[in-house]
Design an enzyme around this catalytic site. Sequence first.
Site, short mmCIF file in Angstrom:
data_model
loop_
_atom_site.label_atom_id
_atom_site.label_comp_id
_atom_site.label_asym_id
_atom_site.label_seq_id
_atom_site.Cartn_x
_atom_site.Cartn_y
_atom_site.Cartn_z
NE ARG A 132 -2.48 -1.65 3.25
CZ ARG A 132 -2.65 -1.70 4.30
NH1 ARG A 132 -3.90 -1.83 5.01
NH2 ARG A 132 -1.70 -2.97 5.19
CE LYS A 230 -14.88 4.56 2.77
NZ LYS A 230 -13.84 3.32 3.13
CG ASP A 258 -10.61 -3.66 -1.01
OD1 ASP A 258 -10.13 -4.20 -1.61
OD2 ASP A 258 -11.24 -3.51 0.30
N GLY A 265 -12.85 -1.63 8.95
CA GLY A 265 -12.91 -0.86 8.93
C GLY A 265 -13.57 -0.09 7.42
#
Length: 359
Positions: A132, A230, A258, A265
């Site tokens: 990431r 979001k 995903d 979360g």
Amino acid sequence: MSGTEDIVAGERSEHVSETTGGVVGGGRPITRETRTRKRMMVFAGTTHPALAEEIAQHLGINLSGTKISRFASGEIYVRSIESARGADAFVIQTHADPINESIMEQLLMIDALKRASAKRITAVIPYYGYSRQDHKALAREPISAKLVADLLTVAGADRVISVDLHSGQIQGFFDFPVDHLTGLPLLAEHLSKRFPDPSDLVVVAPDAGRVKTAERLGKELRADLAFIYKRRSKHEAHKIEQVLVVGEVDGRRCVLIDDMIDTGGTVVEGAKALAAAGASEIFAACTHPVLSGKAVQRIAESPIRELVVTNTLPLPGEKRAVLGDRLTVLSIAPIVASALDAVFQDESVSEIFHGDNQA
């Protein structure tokens, strides 16, 4: 030229013999008959031995013997018990917690095999650590995924095989071949059996960055697509002001997809938004179940009915126990074994996925 293949303990071998004629004065030949042997040797680190053993079983060989220990100071000691000279060596190590030790252990194994004169060394990394951190989001940050790539290169790796990289650009961090595998076909096969009628099924991306992944899974399942939008605060960092579901989900079964679930979360937040939007049932799927911290507790307390993951990372028994029957773990071993065999045989890896394995 003739060729045969043998399988012996710890390795797979291909024997090729070749003869050319012709002599010179004195009866000495101008060429020499050679007999070469191409050997596959599979080595495993200590972070996920069960997956490595399963991969070896699918290849029809045993794992090659390796001594791995820790000194009193915490330093790692690695030595191949068998000769690896001229071998096509595959070093399996998923970058699981403790991630820095996992990476260092794999680097030492690669270095040991390079110094043992292995002909080719492939780093097999089901879950690529630091994936990431593939770009600079703020000034003075490292690009950690690139540093991991540099470490693998300097250690002596000639090739990398990994599964569902968080970002496809990581492949460009290497100056040698990277075979990118995907667990989507495995997830799609399970979900298609779970939902034989896709008419009321919706595949949902938990954020805008996963829309492409959701599209690919939706195509496999012949399902509709939605995503979670979001809206972040302009004044407070990391604060989300509003979560919106874009797509028709009311009264329908939804699958959140995903590449990984870490703290849980994002997926739990998405599940709550889907429940508020009227989804009848909510499922979640991912390739890499990082599930750090209180992730399993969050998922257990969420509207998610079932979590489907692969075994690219080891899942401790206590985490499995929290989710119980709501957790389904699929084995990635057959896919990885097929890729290793294709590399060893100098065949196409992308054909395993019909060309649909790029991030």
